[in-house]
Design a protein around this motif. Structure first.
Motif, PDB file in Angstrom:
ATOM      1  N   THR A 167      -5.853  18.494 -41.995  1.00  0.00           N
ATOM      2  CA  THR A 167      -5.507  17.966 -43.270  1.00  0.00           C
ATOM      3  C   THR A 167      -3.767  17.507 -43.106  1.00  0.00           C
ATOM      4  N   ALA A 168      -3.008  18.595 -42.460  1.00  0.00           N
ATOM      5  CA  ALA A 168      -1.697  18.078 -42.378  1.00  0.00           C
ATOM      6  C   ALA A 168      -1.216  18.313 -40.843  1.00  0.00           C
ATOM      7  N   TYR A 185      -9.151  28.290 -39.163  1.00  0.00           N
ATOM      8  CA  TYR A 185      -9.236  26.907 -39.143  1.00  0.00           C
ATOM      9  C   TYR A 185      -9.678  26.415 -37.538  1.00  0.00           C
ATOM     10  N   GLN A 212      -2.654  24.361 -46.236  1.00  0.00           N
ATOM     11  CA  GLN A 212      -3.050  23.191 -45.494  1.00  0.00           C
ATOM     12  C   GLN A 212      -3.382  23.575 -44.069  1.00  0.00           C
ATOM     13  N   SER A 213      -4.500  23.066 -43.513  1.00  0.00           N
ATOM     14  CA  SER A 213      -5.098  23.193 -42.270  1.00  0.00           C
ATOM     15  C   SER A 213      -4.522  21.933 -41.028  1.00  0.00           C
TER      16      SER A 213
END
Length: 299
Positions: free
Chosen positions: A110-111, A38, A106-107
């Motif tokens: 996104t979070a 990420y 999740q990245s």
């Protein structure tokens, strides 16, 4: 301590004497895989204009060129834009480990709530992967049952720590872990350098300057026999190492930024990393260990 499931990350093979399997594992696992990450190095870490970057960036702040898909917008023009620090960085695979295993769902985009623990985990994981790199090479090249057994146990312990969750990773005493590992790495370094002559074939004036943390910035060291030289932590910034033989030379922590390795033989160098190679200059005749890639910016 809570452990997370190893989601497809192959554990280090530790069968006694299975060096070929260990080599294959290093080639496959201890490699950065940016598409599987990420963009953690582009956001979690800090950088400053005095360290090979054109500007200052605080830790946790995304690089202005990090795109929404976590790719670098200026990847093919980093050098001309002054991002030498990016060229010289390599996470050894820690980035994809955190992105796909420690935080598999999740990245940080996104979070946002997991951003801070993810970045903290990445910093620790990179230290662990660096130890995996050095310890696994030491195990490949060491001699003697006692030392091999000690390295086997230490490598197994560090490998286990990479499976911890983010909260447990923060609690690792990295200084203590490094100290324990370093004692073994030094012993293997002495073994390997001894086999290659401990740098004694170098000219006397150069031998007097060799040793741990030697200041060899800008030094003229071309066409020299530096086999087995102790260059642990040496400052070799902008040094001229063209066509020199560094077989068995110990390079852990050596600063090779802008050093000229054109035609040099580093195929048997000890503790050399991709980051060190990336930060140096070389050409098609430069000989590297098989585990390392020839940088695309080399001529």
């Amino acid at each position: 301590m809570t452990e997370v499931k190893d989601a497809g990350i192959t554990p280090v093979p530790l069968e006694a004497g299975n060096i070929s399997a260990l080599k294959e594992w290093r080639l496959r696992v201890l490699k950065s895989d940016c598409p599987e990450c990420y963009g953690l190095c582009c956001v979690a870490l800090h950088f400053s204009a005095s360290e090979g970057f054109p500007l200052d960036k605080a830790p946790g702040k995304p690089c202005p060129y990090l795109m929404a898909n976590f790719k670098c917008e200026v990847h093919h023009s980093l050098a001309v834009r002054g991002y030498k620090g990016c060229i010289g960085f390599d996470c050894l695979g820690a980035g994809q480990r955190v992105s796909r295993v420690t935080f598999p769902l999740q990245s940080w985009r996104t979070a946002p709530k997991i951003a801070k623990p993810m970045f903290e985990a990445f910093v620790v994981m990179r230290h662990l992967y660096e130890l995996l790199w050095y310890l696994s090479e030491a195990l490949e090249r060491c001699d003697g049952k006692r030392l091999r057994r000690a390295l086997h146990e230490e490598l197994q312990e560090v490998d286990r720590l990479t499976c911890l969750d983010a909260e447990a990773l923060k609690k690792i005493d990295m200084n203590a872990l490094r100290g324990k590992s370093n004692a073994l790495l030094i012993e293997v370094g002495e073994q390997v350098r001894g086999v290659y002559g401990n740098g004694k074939a170098a000219p006397q004036a150069v031998r007097q300057r060799l040793g741990r943390y030697a200041d060899l910035a800008g030094a003229k060291l071309s066409d020299m026999n530096l086999k087995g030289a102790n260059l642990r932590g040496a400052i070799l910034i902008a040094s001229d190492l063209r066509h020199s033989d560094l077989s068995g030379a110990e390079l852990i922590g050596a600063d090779l930024r802008d050093s000229n390795l054109s035609g040099a033989n580093l195929s048997g160098a000890l503790y050399l990393t991709q980051a060190q190679v990336n930060s140096a200059k070389g050409d098609r005749e430069t000989r590297l260990p098989e585990i390392l890639d020839r940088p695309v910016h080399w001529v």
